[in-house]
Design a protein around this motif. Structure first.
Motif, short mmCIF file in Angstrom:
data_model
loop_
_atom_site.label_atom_id
_atom_site.label_comp_id
_atom_site.label_asym_id
_atom_site.label_seq_id
_atom_site.Cartn_x
_atom_site.Cartn_y
_atom_site.Cartn_z
N ILE A 45 0.83 -1.19 0.00
CA ILE A 45 0.00 0.00 0.00
C ILE A 45 0.87 1.25 0.00
O ILE A 45 1.90 1.31 0.67
CB ILE A 45 -0.98 -0.02 1.20
CG1 ILE A 45 -1.98 1.13 1.12
CG2 ILE A 45 -0.25 0.03 2.53
CD1 ILE A 45 -3.14 0.98 2.08
N VAL A 46 0.45 2.23 -0.84
CA VAL A 46 1.13 3.52 -0.87
C VAL A 46 0.06 4.58 -0.64
O VAL A 46 -0.98 4.56 -1.29
CB VAL A 46 1.82 3.75 -2.24
CG1 VAL A 46 2.59 5.07 -2.24
CG2 VAL A 46 2.77 2.61 -2.58
N GLY A 47 0.31 5.47 0.30
CA GLY A 47 -0.66 6.52 0.59
C GLY A 47 -0.41 7.76 -0.25
O GLY A 47 0.71 8.01 -0.69
N LEU A 48 -1.49 8.51 -0.53
CA LEU A 48 -1.39 9.74 -1.30
C LEU A 48 -1.96 10.87 -0.46
O LEU A 48 -2.99 10.72 0.18
CB LEU A 48 -2.21 9.64 -2.59
CG LEU A 48 -1.99 8.40 -3.45
CD1 LEU A 48 -3.04 8.32 -4.54
CD2 LEU A 48 -0.60 8.41 -4.05
N GLU A 53 -6.58 12.91 -1.59
CA GLU A 53 -6.07 11.97 -0.60
C GLU A 53 -6.60 10.59 -0.93
O GLU A 53 -7.64 10.44 -1.56
CB GLU A 53 -6.46 12.40 0.80
CG GLU A 53 -7.96 12.54 1.00
CD GLU A 53 -8.30 13.18 2.34
OE1 GLU A 53 -7.39 13.68 3.01
OE2 GLU A 53 -9.48 13.15 2.69
N ARG A 55 -5.33 6.17 -1.37
CA ARG A 55 -4.27 5.16 -1.32
C ARG A 55 -4.36 4.25 -2.55
O ARG A 55 -5.40 4.14 -3.19
CB ARG A 55 -4.38 4.37 -0.03
CG ARG A 55 -5.77 3.77 0.21
CD ARG A 55 -5.79 2.31 -0.12
NE ARG A 55 -7.13 1.76 -0.15
CZ ARG A 55 -7.65 1.20 -1.23
NH1 ARG A 55 -6.97 1.14 -2.34
NH2 ARG A 55 -8.85 0.68 -1.20
N LEU A 57 -3.43 0.28 -3.63
CA LEU A 57 -3.10 -1.03 -3.08
C LEU A 57 -2.72 -1.95 -4.24
O LEU A 57 -3.42 -1.97 -5.25
CB LEU A 57 -4.37 -1.55 -2.40
CG LEU A 57 -4.30 -2.64 -1.39
CD1 LEU A 57 -3.78 -2.09 -0.08
CD2 LEU A 57 -5.70 -3.20 -1.17
N THR A 100 3.63 3.76 -8.38
CA THR A 100 2.94 4.91 -7.81
C THR A 100 3.73 6.19 -8.07
O THR A 100 3.16 7.23 -8.41
CB THR A 100 2.73 4.73 -6.29
OG1 THR A 100 2.30 3.39 -6.07
CG2 THR A 100 1.68 5.67 -5.76
N LEU A 116 3.45 11.12 -2.14
CA LEU A 116 3.16 9.76 -1.69
C LEU A 116 3.92 9.44 -0.41
O LEU A 116 4.90 10.10 -0.08
CB LEU A 116 3.44 8.74 -2.79
CG LEU A 116 4.70 8.83 -3.64
CD1 LEU A 116 5.83 8.16 -2.94
CD2 LEU A 116 4.43 8.12 -4.95
N THR A 117 3.44 8.44 0.28
CA THR A 117 4.08 8.04 1.54
C THR A 117 4.98 6.83 1.28
O THR A 117 4.79 6.15 0.27
CB THR A 117 3.02 7.63 2.58
OG1 THR A 117 2.34 6.46 2.07
CG2 THR A 117 2.01 8.72 2.82
N PRO A 119 6.00 3.14 1.14
CA PRO A 119 5.07 2.02 1.04
C PRO A 119 5.11 1.10 2.26
O PRO A 119 6.09 1.06 2.98
CB PRO A 119 5.55 1.26 -0.20
CG PRO A 119 6.96 1.66 -0.40
CD PRO A 119 7.13 3.01 0.21
N ASP A 131 -12.91 1.23 2.30
CA ASP A 131 -12.62 2.66 2.39
C ASP A 131 -13.95 3.39 2.52
O ASP A 131 -14.57 3.70 1.51
CB ASP A 131 -11.91 3.14 1.13
CG ASP A 131 -10.63 2.40 0.88
OD1 ASP A 131 -9.58 2.90 1.28
OD2 ASP A 131 -10.68 1.29 0.30
#
Lengths: 158, 145
Positions: A45-48, A53, A55, A57, A100, A116-117, A119, A131
């Protein structure tokens, strides 16, 4: 969810997987899901965060993840693994990160500003993801190593 | 039987990781991914570079640079990392040593990020996916800049 968000992810997944694994990618039908979705066993998972906002997966079976990791390791002349150990997990998260990163770069060039965060990866049986309040769009992809589902949930910040 | 060292070394390609015969460029790799650290380390080691340190986030990268200084010639710096991102770490390394040779390596190729890094003093910016040729070319270019 706006379709402009999706195409860069699909294009990036295509080009990164083809370049890194040197295989042809077959895309399945896209579908939207608003309820909870089963996860295949290994999910990176990578957050945005930013103007939008959400994510992304990257979901695959344990077997497919092992195949993908070993092929990525082999392409770099690195040692093969026989279970999804730390190196295996790092390999799969790096694939998610590359896809991503490329998609975020494309979206940035289109005027959408977000970051992005680092992973993370989850493994387990009978997992589900939900979600609340955001529809997830699922892009199934078939490669010789197995099936990868790219599950994107993004919403605009209000 | 002739041993390998009995043959003249004339056909041997010069390793680009050496700044002088027997003296390798010393590299610090800053990346939160074990896979990428190994990938970069493998590419560089195969050309004679010596990986003298690795760090898993920006904070640790800055600390390691200060510890190693002046016995470090090159830093490869990831951007998206926990605790401290690579651009902040770049800024801190340049603050400490304005001649530091830092090469950014990231999956993000956003124009403003590339520009910001280069303006801050990064010598080059490599966008992933990585391949051997791309990494070596950019790194050699940075060391000779």
């Amino acid at each position: 969810m706006r379709v402009e968000y999706i195409n860069p992810f699909v294009e990036s997944a295509y080009s990164v997987i083809r370049e890194v694994l040197n295989v042809e990618v077959k895309r399945g039908e896209l579908y939207l899901k608003s309820s909870s979705i089963p996860v295949l066993g290994v999910a990176a998972i990578v957050g945005l965060a930013g103007d939008v906002e959400g994510r992304v997966l990257f979901d695959m079976s344990r077997e497919s993840a092992l195949n993908v990791a070993n092929d990525m390791l082999k392409s770099m002349d690195m040692d093969q693994i026989d279970s999804l150990n730390d190196m295996g997990r790092a390999t799969i998260t790096e694939l998610a990160n590359m896809i991503t990163g490329q998609a975020v770069t494309k979206l940035h060039n289109l005027g959408f500003k977000f970051d992005l965060t680092p992973p993370a990866i989850f493994t387990g049986d009978n997992m589900e993801v939900s979600d609340p309040g955001v529809e997830a769009l699922i892009v199934p992809m078939e490669i010789p190593q197995g099936k990868i589902e790219i599950n994107v949930a993004i919403r605009e910040r209000t | 039987m002739k041993a390998k060292q009995d043959f003249p070394a004339i056909n041997e390609r010069e390793q680009i990781g050496l700044k002088a015969p027997g003296e390798p460029y010393r590299v610090l790799i800053v990346d939160d991914s074990m896979f990428v650290t190994k990938q970069i380390s493998q590419i560089l080691s195969s050309e004679g570079f010596e990986v003298v340190g690795t760090a898993a986030d920006g904070d640790e990268g800055v600390e390691k640079y200060k510890e190693l200084f002046p016995n470090v010639d090159l830093v490869t710096m990831d951007i998206t990392m926990p605790t401290m991102d690579g651009v902040t770490a770049l800024e801190k390394i340049i603050e400490f040593d304005k001649n530091a040779c830092v090469v950014m390596i990231s999956a993000l190729g956003k124009q403003d990020l590339v520009k910001k890094s280069l303006l801050m003093g990064a010598k080059n910016y490599i966008v992933k996916p990585l391949d051997r040729k791309k990494v070596l070319e950019r790194i050699v270019m940075s060391l000779n800049a």
